[in-house]
Design a protein around this motif. Structure first.
Motif, PDB file in Angstrom:
ATOM      1  N   VAL A 156      37.504  45.273  49.724  1.00 31.78           N
ATOM      2  CA  VAL A 156      36.578  44.281  49.169  1.00 31.78           C
ATOM      3  C   VAL A 156      37.300  42.945  49.014  1.00 31.78           C
ATOM      4  O   VAL A 156      38.465  42.911  48.595  1.00 31.78           O
ATOM      5  CB  VAL A 156      36.026  44.757  47.810  1.00 31.78           C
ATOM      6  CG1 VAL A 156      35.178  43.673  47.156  1.00 31.78           C
ATOM      7  CG2 VAL A 156      35.220  46.040  47.994  1.00 31.78           C
ATOM      8  N   ASP A 157      36.635  41.865  49.370  1.00 30.99           N
ATOM      9  CA  ASP A 157      37.231  40.538  49.214  1.00 30.99           C
ATOM     10  C   ASP A 157      37.730  40.368  47.787  1.00 30.99           C
ATOM     11  O   ASP A 157      37.029  40.676  46.816  1.00 30.99           O
ATOM     12  CB  ASP A 157      36.184  39.467  49.538  1.00 30.99           C
ATOM     13  CG  ASP A 157      36.756  38.068  49.481  1.00 30.99           C
ATOM     14  OD1 ASP A 157      37.224  37.586  50.508  1.00 30.99           O
ATOM     15  OD2 ASP A 157      36.719  37.468  48.382  1.00 30.99           O
ATOM     16  N   SER A 158      38.959  39.877  47.649  1.00 32.27           N
ATOM     17  CA  SER A 158      39.589  39.801  46.330  1.00 32.27           C
ATOM     18  C   SER A 158      38.827  38.888  45.372  1.00 32.27           C
ATOM     19  O   SER A 158      38.790  39.143  44.164  1.00 32.27           O
ATOM     20  CB  SER A 158      41.036  39.317  46.469  1.00 32.27           C
ATOM     21  OG  SER A 158      41.079  38.029  47.065  1.00 32.27           O
ATOM     22  N   THR A 159      38.220  37.841  45.903  1.00 34.33           N
ATOM     23  CA  THR A 159      37.455  36.931  45.049  1.00 34.33           C
ATOM     24  C   THR A 159      36.253  37.646  44.453  1.00 34.33           C
ATOM     25  O   THR A 159      35.933  37.495  43.270  1.00 34.33           O
ATOM     26  CB  THR A 159      36.991  35.700  45.844  1.00 34.33           C
ATOM     27  OG1 THR A 159      38.116  35.059  46.428  1.00 34.33           O
ATOM     28  CG2 THR A 159      36.258  34.720  44.948  1.00 34.33           C
ATOM     29  N   VAL A 160      35.571  38.431  45.282  1.00 29.78           N
ATOM     30  CA  VAL A 160      34.408  39.179  44.816  1.00 29.78           C
ATOM     31  C   VAL A 160      34.832  40.267  43.829  1.00 29.78           C
ATOM     32  O   VAL A 160      34.190  40.465  42.800  1.00 29.78           O
ATOM     33  CB  VAL A 160      33.645  39.798  46.001  1.00 29.78           C
ATOM     34  CG1 VAL A 160      32.572  40.774  45.522  1.00 29.78           C
ATOM     35  CG2 VAL A 160      33.021  38.695  46.845  1.00 29.78           C
ATOM     36  N   ALA A 161      35.907  40.962  44.132  1.00 33.45           N
ATOM     37  CA  ALA A 161      36.388  42.003  43.218  1.00 33.45           C
ATOM     38  C   ALA A 161      36.718  41.403  41.857  1.00 33.45           C
ATOM     39  O   ALA A 161      36.393  41.987  40.811  1.00 33.45           O
ATOM     40  CB  ALA A 161      37.613  42.685  43.811  1.00 33.45           C
ATOM     41  N   ALA A 162      37.333  40.225  41.852  1.00 35.40           N
ATOM     42  CA  ALA A 162      37.673  39.569  40.591  1.00 35.40           C
ATOM     43  C   ALA A 162      36.416  39.112  39.850  1.00 35.40           C
ATOM     44  O   ALA A 162      36.330  39.207  38.620  1.00 35.40           O
ATOM     45  CB  ALA A 162      38.577  38.371  40.859  1.00 35.40           C
ATOM     46  N   MET A 163      35.429  38.627  40.588  1.00 41.54           N
ATOM     47  CA  MET A 163      34.167  38.201  39.995  1.00 41.54           C
ATOM     48  C   MET A 163      33.463  39.361  39.301  1.00 41.54           C
ATOM     49  O   MET A 163      32.982  39.244  38.175  1.00 41.54           O
ATOM     50  CB  MET A 163      33.257  37.615  41.075  1.00 41.54           C
ATOM     51  CG  MET A 163      31.883  37.185  40.601  1.00 41.54           C
ATOM     52  SD  MET A 163      30.781  36.810  41.994  1.00 41.54           S
ATOM     53  CE  MET A 163      30.408  38.466  42.581  1.00 41.54           C
ATOM     54  N   VAL A 164      33.410  40.501  39.990  1.00 41.57           N
ATOM     55  CA  VAL A 164      32.760  41.682  39.426  1.00 41.57           C
ATOM     56  C   VAL A 164      33.515  42.180  38.196  1.00 41.57           C
ATOM     57  O   VAL A 164      32.922  42.533  37.176  1.00 41.57           O
ATOM     58  CB  VAL A 164      32.654  42.795  40.487  1.00 41.57           C
ATOM     59  CG1 VAL A 164      32.185  44.102  39.855  1.00 41.57           C
ATOM     60  CG2 VAL A 164      31.691  42.371  41.591  1.00 41.57           C
ATOM     61  N   ALA A 165      34.843  42.188  38.286  1.00 43.09           N
ATOM     62  CA  ALA A 165      35.657  42.622  37.143  1.00 43.09           C
ATOM     63  C   ALA A 165      35.434  41.727  35.934  1.00 43.09           C
ATOM     64  O   ALA A 165      35.373  42.194  34.797  1.00 43.09           O
ATOM     65  CB  ALA A 165      37.130  42.640  37.534  1.00 43.09           C
ATOM     66  N   GLN A 166      35.292  40.419  36.165  1.00 43.81           N
ATOM     67  CA  GLN A 166      35.045  39.493  35.070  1.00 43.81           C
ATOM     68  C   GLN A 166      33.674  39.730  34.445  1.00 43.81           C
ATOM     69  O   GLN A 166      33.516  39.661  33.219  1.00 43.81           O
ATOM     70  CB  GLN A 166      35.151  38.048  35.578  1.00 43.81           C
ATOM     71  CG  GLN A 166      34.956  36.984  34.510  1.00 43.81           C
ATOM     72  CD  GLN A 166      36.032  37.006  33.431  1.00 43.81           C
ATOM     73  OE1 GLN A 166      37.092  37.598  33.624  1.00 43.81           O
ATOM     74  NE2 GLN A 166      35.771  36.380  32.305  1.00 43.81           N
ATOM     75  N   SER A 167      32.664  40.014  35.274  1.00 39.49           N
ATOM     76  CA  SER A 167      31.338  40.331  34.758  1.00 39.49           C
ATOM     77  C   SER A 167      31.374  41.575  33.883  1.00 39.49           C
ATOM     78  O   SER A 167      30.752  41.630  32.820  1.00 39.49           O
ATOM     79  CB  SER A 167      30.351  40.545  35.919  1.00 39.49           C
ATOM     80  OG  SER A 167      30.181  39.372  36.665  1.00 39.49           O
ATOM     81  N   ASP A 168      32.114  42.569  34.343  1.00 42.21           N
ATOM     82  CA  ASP A 168      32.290  43.809  33.582  1.00 42.21           C
ATOM     83  C   ASP A 168      32.937  43.513  32.229  1.00 42.21           C
ATOM     84  O   ASP A 168      32.458  43.943  31.172  1.00 42.21           O
ATOM     85  CB  ASP A 168      33.158  44.757  34.411  1.00 42.21           C
ATOM     86  CG  ASP A 168      33.681  45.928  33.598  1.00 42.21           C
ATOM     87  OD1 ASP A 168      32.886  46.591  32.920  1.00 42.21           O
ATOM     88  OD2 ASP A 168      34.901  46.174  33.630  1.00 42.21           O
ATOM     89  N   LYS A 169      33.993  42.738  32.253  1.00 44.75           N
ATOM     90  CA  LYS A 169      34.713  42.401  31.026  1.00 44.75           C
ATOM     91  C   LYS A 169      33.807  41.659  30.044  1.00 44.75           C
ATOM     92  O   LYS A 169      33.790  41.950  28.839  1.00 44.75           O
ATOM     93  CB  LYS A 169      35.928  41.546  31.373  1.00 44.75           C
ATOM     94  CG  LYS A 169      36.785  41.138  30.178  1.00 44.75           C
ATOM     95  CD  LYS A 169      37.983  40.311  30.633  1.00 44.75           C
ATOM     96  CE  LYS A 169      38.807  39.852  29.435  1.00 44.75           C
ATOM     97  NZ  LYS A 169      39.975  39.023  29.881  1.00 44.75           N
TER      98      LYS A 169
END
Length: 337
Positions: A156-169
Motif C-alpha cells: 500500500v502506498d505509504s502516504t495512504v497507509a499513514a493517512m488511514v493510520a491517522q484517521s484510526d488514531k
C-alpha cells in the motif's frame, strides 16, 4: 460526528509528485445504463465516456492524491499516482468497486478501511450509548476489526497507509476522551425518557407555543439558524417531508437559535427568512438562542440538530435523521406515522 474524521482526511489529502510515467490509466466495465464516469479531486475533474458495450479506458494527468469516483449510483474513493494502471470492476449489489492492476492494493485498502469508518464502528455514538463494561469490550473489538486486512499493507502506498493510520488514531482518541461526557448525555436523553420542554416560544404565525401544546402527535424538531449553511440546505427536503406528511400523526417544528442580540443572525433575519422562503410547519424563535434552557438540556452546540418526540412527550431520538436522509420515511413508517 459519524465518519467526519474520514471525510476530513480525504479532503485535505492531495499532493504532487513526479514519476517515470506522467499519467495514470483507468479501464473497466460498468453497470448497464452508465454513460460516463467522473473523476473529481482538488483542482481536477475529468469525465470518461463509456462505450455502448459498457467498457471504458482513459489516461489521466492528475496530481497524486485522493479523488472521488462517480459512476451512476456508485460513489467511491480513488487514489491516483503517476504510473498506476487500474482495472475497475463495479459490483452492482452494493455499488462498490474492486480494483486490479498497478495501484490495486492501495485502492482496495482504501475501500476496505472506508467500509470500517462508514460502519457502526466509525460512529462514536455507537460507543457512547453503551455502559462502561460493554463500551470497553466494543473498543477492543473495534480496534481488532480495524487491524484486520485482506491486503498486503507493505504494498500500500505509504502516504495512504499513514493517512488511514491517522484517521484510526483520531477516531479512537475522540471516542476515548469523550466517552464519559457523551455517555452521561445519552443516558439522560435516552429513548423513552421525558423530553425537556420549551415554554412560550414566539410563534411566527402569532402568539406563543410550548412543547406541551403539541402533545398528541409525534413532534419532529429542527433546531436551526438563518446563518447556518447546512441548516438551509435541509430546508427543501424538510418542505417536501412536511407536504407528504401533512394531516398525519406528526407535527414539524423549526426552532431558530439566531442570536437575540444580533451578533450572528437576529430576530429580524428569522422573520425575513421564514416569510421569504415560505417556511412551513410551526416556526418558533428560541428565547435565549443557544443559551435557552431547552437547547442546553439537549446539549445542542452545533446545528442543524433534529429531535423526535412521541405523542406523550417522551424522547424517541435526541439526534434523529435529517430530512434529506433517504431512510427517514421508512423510520417514520416503523413508528406508525
Amino acid at each position: 460526528m459519524k465518519n467526519i474524521i474520514w471525510v476530513l482526511v480525504i479532503i485535505v489529502m492531495a499532493s504532487c509528485t513526479s514519476q517515470e510515467k506522467e499519467f495514470s490509466a483507468l479501464k473497466g466495465n460498468v453497470n448497464e445504463g452508465v454513460s460516463s464516469i467522473i473523476i473529481q479531486g482538488k483542482g481536477y475533474s475529468k469525465t470518461i465516456s463509456v462505450n455502448e458495450d459498457g467498457t471504458f479506458s482513459d489516461t489521466l494527468k492528475a496530481p497524486e492524491g485522493m479523488y472521488g469516483l462517480i459512476a451512476g449510483n456508485s460513489r467511491s474513493s480513488l487514489f491516483l499516482k503517476n504510473g498506476y494502471d487500474l482495472s475497475l470492476e463495479f459490483v452492482e449489489a452494493d455499488n462498490s468497486v474492486l480494483f486490479s492492476g498497478t495501484g490495486a492494493e492501495t485502492n482496495n485498502y482504501l475501500k476496505e478501511k472506508a467500509a470500517f469508518f462508514m460502519s457502526d464502528y466509525g460512529d462514536p455514538k455507537s460507543y457512547f450509548k453503551l455502559e462502561k463494561s460493554d463500551y470497553d469490550l466494543r473498543l477492543v473489538a473495534a480496534k481488532a476489526e480495524f487491524n484486520k486486512s485482506t491486503i498486503d499493507v507493505s504494498k500500500v502506498d505509504s502516504t495512504v497507509a499513514a493517512m488511514v493510520a491517522q484517521s484510526d488514531k483520531q477516531l479512537f482518541a475522540y471516542v476515548e476522551s469523550n466517552y464519559e461526557q457523551n455517555h452521561a448525555s445519552l443516558v439522560k436523553l435516552a429513548k423513552g425518557k421525558p423530553s425537556p420542554v420549551f415554554t412560550d416560544y414566539e410563534n411566527f404565525a402569532g402568539g406563543t407555543t410550548s412543547l406541551n401544546d403539541l402533545k398528541g402527535k409525534y413532534v419532529y424538531i429542527d433546531v436551526w439558524a438563518t446563518w447556518c449553511g447546512p441548516c438551509k440546505r435541509e430546508i427543501p427536503s424538510l418542505k417536501l417531508l412536511e407536504k407528504e406528511y401533512h394531516g398525519k400523526n406528526i407535527t414539524f417544528v423549526s426552532i431558530s437559535v439566531d442570536n437575540v442580540d444580533g451578533r450572528r443572525g437576529s430576530h429580524d433575519s428569522w422573520l425575513k427568512m421564514v416569510e421569504e422562503q415560505q417556511l412551513g410547519g410551526v416556526q418558533l424563535f428560541a428565547d435565549k438562542d443557544f443559551s435557552s434552557d431547552f437547547i442546553q438540556a439537549y446539549d445542542i452546540n452545533s446545528i442543524p440538530r433534529f429531535l423526535l418526540i412521541d405523542p406523550k412527550g417522551n424522547i424517541v431520538d435526541s439526534n434523529t435523521l435529517r430530512p434529506s436522509d433517504p431512510n427517514i420515511k421508512s423510520f417514520f413508517t416503523e413508528l406508525g406515522i
